[in-house]
Design a protein around this motif. Structure first.
Motif, short mmCIF file in Angstrom:
data_model
loop_
_atom_site.label_atom_id
_atom_site.label_comp_id
_atom_site.label_asym_id
_atom_site.label_seq_id
_atom_site.Cartn_x
_atom_site.Cartn_y
_atom_site.Cartn_z
N ALA A 11 0.96 -1.34 0.25
CA ALA A 11 -0.12 -0.12 0.01
C ALA A 11 0.98 1.35 0.17
O ALA A 11 1.76 1.58 0.96
CB ALA A 11 -0.87 -0.05 1.13
N VAL A 12 0.53 2.37 -0.86
CA VAL A 12 1.07 3.48 -0.86
C VAL A 12 0.34 4.53 -0.15
O VAL A 12 -0.89 4.38 -0.42
CB VAL A 12 1.41 3.78 -2.42
CG1 VAL A 12 1.59 5.47 -2.36
CG2 VAL A 12 2.63 3.19 -3.01
N VAL A 13 0.82 5.30 0.66
CA VAL A 13 0.03 5.99 1.55
C VAL A 13 0.77 7.62 1.50
O VAL A 13 1.95 7.75 1.78
CB VAL A 13 -0.13 5.86 2.94
CG1 VAL A 13 -0.83 6.86 3.62
CG2 VAL A 13 -0.73 4.27 3.10
N THR A 14 -0.02 8.44 0.75
CA THR A 14 0.88 9.82 0.82
C THR A 14 0.24 10.93 2.03
O THR A 14 -0.76 10.54 2.52
CB THR A 14 0.46 10.52 -0.47
OG1 THR A 14 -0.94 10.71 -0.49
CG2 THR A 14 0.62 9.72 -1.70
N GLY A 15 1.18 11.73 2.36
CA GLY A 15 0.91 12.53 3.55
C GLY A 15 0.74 11.60 4.99
O GLY A 15 0.06 11.69 5.67
N ALA A 16 1.68 10.73 4.86
CA ALA A 16 1.68 9.60 5.74
C ALA A 16 2.31 10.07 7.13
O ALA A 16 2.44 9.10 8.20
CB ALA A 16 2.51 8.37 5.43
N SER A 17 3.05 11.33 7.16
CA SER A 17 3.68 11.62 8.56
C SER A 17 2.84 12.11 9.58
O SER A 17 3.36 12.33 10.60
CB SER A 17 4.75 12.61 8.06
OG SER A 17 4.49 13.94 7.53
N ARG A 18 1.50 12.77 9.36
CA ARG A 18 0.73 13.03 10.38
C ARG A 18 -0.77 13.05 9.83
O ARG A 18 -1.29 12.49 8.71
CB ARG A 18 0.98 14.31 10.48
CG ARG A 18 0.77 15.56 9.44
CD ARG A 18 1.14 16.89 9.87
NE ARG A 18 1.08 17.63 8.60
CZ ARG A 18 1.47 18.95 8.64
NH1 ARG A 18 2.20 19.42 9.61
NH2 ARG A 18 1.14 19.69 7.74
N GLY A 19 -1.46 13.05 10.87
CA GLY A 19 -3.08 13.17 10.65
C GLY A 19 -3.81 11.90 9.79
O GLY A 19 -3.17 10.92 10.52
N VAL A 20 -4.54 11.94 9.05
CA VAL A 20 -5.26 11.03 8.38
C VAL A 20 -4.29 9.85 8.04
O VAL A 20 -4.54 8.62 8.09
CB VAL A 20 -6.37 11.27 7.50
CG1 VAL A 20 -6.89 10.16 6.96
CG2 VAL A 20 -7.36 12.11 8.33
N GLY A 21 -3.41 10.46 7.54
CA GLY A 21 -2.33 9.60 6.35
C GLY A 21 -1.70 8.74 7.43
O GLY A 21 -1.39 7.56 7.35
N TYR A 22 -1.07 9.39 8.69
CA TYR A 22 -0.53 8.60 9.79
C TYR A 22 -1.26 7.51 10.27
O TYR A 22 -0.92 6.32 10.37
CB TYR A 22 -0.13 9.64 10.85
CG TYR A 22 0.97 9.15 11.65
CD1 TYR A 22 2.34 9.26 11.73
CD2 TYR A 22 0.51 8.26 12.81
CE1 TYR A 22 3.01 9.02 12.56
CE2 TYR A 22 1.37 7.75 13.77
CZ TYR A 22 2.55 8.05 13.77
OH TYR A 22 3.72 7.57 14.77
N ALA A 23 -2.46 7.61 10.46
CA ALA A 23 -3.37 6.87 11.34
C ALA A 23 -3.85 5.74 10.34
O ALA A 23 -3.92 4.53 10.71
CB ALA A 23 -4.66 7.74 11.79
N ALA A 24 -3.90 6.09 9.19
CA ALA A 24 -4.61 4.92 8.30
C ALA A 24 -3.15 4.19 7.97
O ALA A 24 -3.52 2.91 7.73
CB ALA A 24 -4.88 5.79 6.73
N ALA A 25 -2.10 4.91 7.64
CA ALA A 25 -1.14 3.73 7.61
C ALA A 25 -0.88 2.89 8.43
O ALA A 25 -0.49 1.86 8.33
CB ALA A 25 0.30 4.71 7.20
N ARG A 26 -0.86 3.36 9.65
CA ARG A 26 -0.69 2.42 10.89
C ARG A 26 -1.92 1.51 10.97
O ARG A 26 -1.56 0.31 11.38
CB ARG A 26 -0.85 3.34 12.26
CG ARG A 26 -0.54 2.60 13.64
CD ARG A 26 -0.41 3.83 14.65
NE ARG A 26 -1.69 4.57 14.58
CZ ARG A 26 -1.68 5.65 15.16
NH1 ARG A 26 -0.87 6.18 15.94
NH2 ARG A 26 -3.04 6.24 15.34
N ALA A 27 -3.07 1.59 10.62
CA ALA A 27 -4.18 0.91 10.53
C ALA A 27 -3.88 -0.08 9.71
O ALA A 27 -4.38 -1.60 9.80
CB ALA A 27 -5.56 1.47 10.54
N MET A 28 -3.66 0.32 8.44
CA MET A 28 -3.13 -0.79 7.34
C MET A 28 -2.32 -1.71 7.61
O MET A 28 -2.22 -2.96 7.23
CB MET A 28 -3.33 -0.07 5.98
CG MET A 28 -4.46 0.43 5.47
SD MET A 28 -4.37 1.30 3.71
CE MET A 28 -3.44 2.82 3.78
#
Length: 247
Positions: A11-28
C-alpha cells in the motif's frame, strides 16, 4: 472480516507523516499491509516506521515533496522493481492554501495547492495505474472534502482543487469498470488535524474526533472484499454515493 484483511498487500500512502495519513498507514499495517509511506517530513515518517515495526509490521519510507513529479514517476519504477505490482493507493496528502478572497490569492499559493491536491494525484495515477492493474484487487482511494461542493467564500482554491480531484477520480473509476481495480473517494469530515487547526484556529480541538476514528472505514474500502467502484463515502453521515452515471 479477517483481522488481517490486507495480509500480503502493498500500500502506498501519501501524507503519511501525520493526521489521517499517519493513522491510516498504521491501521493498514496492523491489517497486514506493507506500507510505502510518502511524506515530506522525515521525522514523522520515522515515528510511523517505529510504530509499525513495534506491532510486527513492515514499512518502506519514501520522503519527498509531491510537487516533485519526477519523484512520483521514480516511485512507480521502484515499486515495480521490488514487487511487480501495487495493491493499494491511498491519495491522502492535501494542502489548504490560504483562506482569502479570490482576488487576493497569490498565484504561487494557487499553483502549489493545485499541484499537491490535483496534479500530484493525477501523476500518482499515471505512475501507479499499471501496477494496480497487476494486483488481483487494486484499490485506489483518494481523500476529498465537503468543500468541493459547499464552495464557501474565501475557500476558493481549496474547494476548486477538491472538485477537480473528484472529477479525476470519477473519470478514472469509469475507466476501471472492466478491470479488477476500483477508484473511490473518502470524505473524513471534521477531524482533529493540522489542516483543520489551520482553517479554524479558534476551534477547540477537543470537540473533534481524532484521525483514528476513520481508519476502520478506510481499511474496509481498500480491502479486496470491497468491490464498489466510483463511490464517495462520507464518514460524517455514513452515506455512500455512487458517482458513476449508469446507462
Amino acid at each position: 472480516m479477517s483481522d488481517k484483511p490486507l495480509s500480503g498487500r502493498v500500500a502506498v500512502v501519501t501524507g503519511a507523516s501525520r493526521g489521517v495519513g499517519y493513522a491510516a498507514a498504521r491501521a493498514m499495517a496492523a491489517a497486514g499491509a506493507h506500507i510505502v509511506a510518502v511524506a515530506r517530513t522525515v521525522g514523522g515518517l520515522e515515528e510511523l516506521d517505529d510504530e509499525i515495526r513495534a506491532m510486527g509490521g513492515e514499512a518502506t519510507l519514501v520522503p519527498f515533496d509531491l510537487k516533485d513529479f519526477a519523484a512520483i514517476d521514480r516511485l512507480g519504477g521502484a515499486i515495480y522493481e521490488r514487487w511487480g505490482k501495487l495493491d493499494i493507493l491511498l491519495g491522502n496528502a492535501g494542502m489548504l492554501g490560504v483562506i482569502t478572497p479570490m482576488g487576493h490569492l497569490e498565484p504561487k499559493v494557487f499553483d502549489d495547492v493545485m499541484a499537491v491536491n490535483v496534479t500530484a494525484n493525477w501523476r500518482l495515477i499515471r505512475s501507479l495505474d499499471p501496477l494496480l492493474r497487476q494486483s488481483d484487487a487494486g484499490r485506489a482511494l483518494f481523500v476529498t472534502s465537503g468543500a468541493a461542493h459547499r464552495c464557501r467564500p474565501y475557500w476558493g482554491v481549496y474547494s476548486a482543487s477538491k472538485a477537480a480531484l473528484e472529477a479525476l477520480v470519477k473519470t478514472y473509476a469509469g475507466e476501471m469498470r472492466q478491470t479488477a481495480v476500483t477508484a473511490n473517494l473518502f470524505d473524513p469530515g471534521a477531524l482533529r488535524t493540522h489542516m483543520r487547526a489551520q482553517s479554524r484556529p479558534g476551534e477547540d480541538p477537543d470537540t473533534l474526533k481524532t484521525p483514528d476514528a476513520v481508519t476502520e472505514d478506510i481499511v474496509r474500502m481498500v480491502s479486496p472484499g470491497y468491490t464498489a467502484n466510483g463511490v464517495l463515502f462520507s464518514f460524517p453521515n455514513g452515506e455512500t454515493r455512487d458517482l458513476l452515471v449508469t446507462s
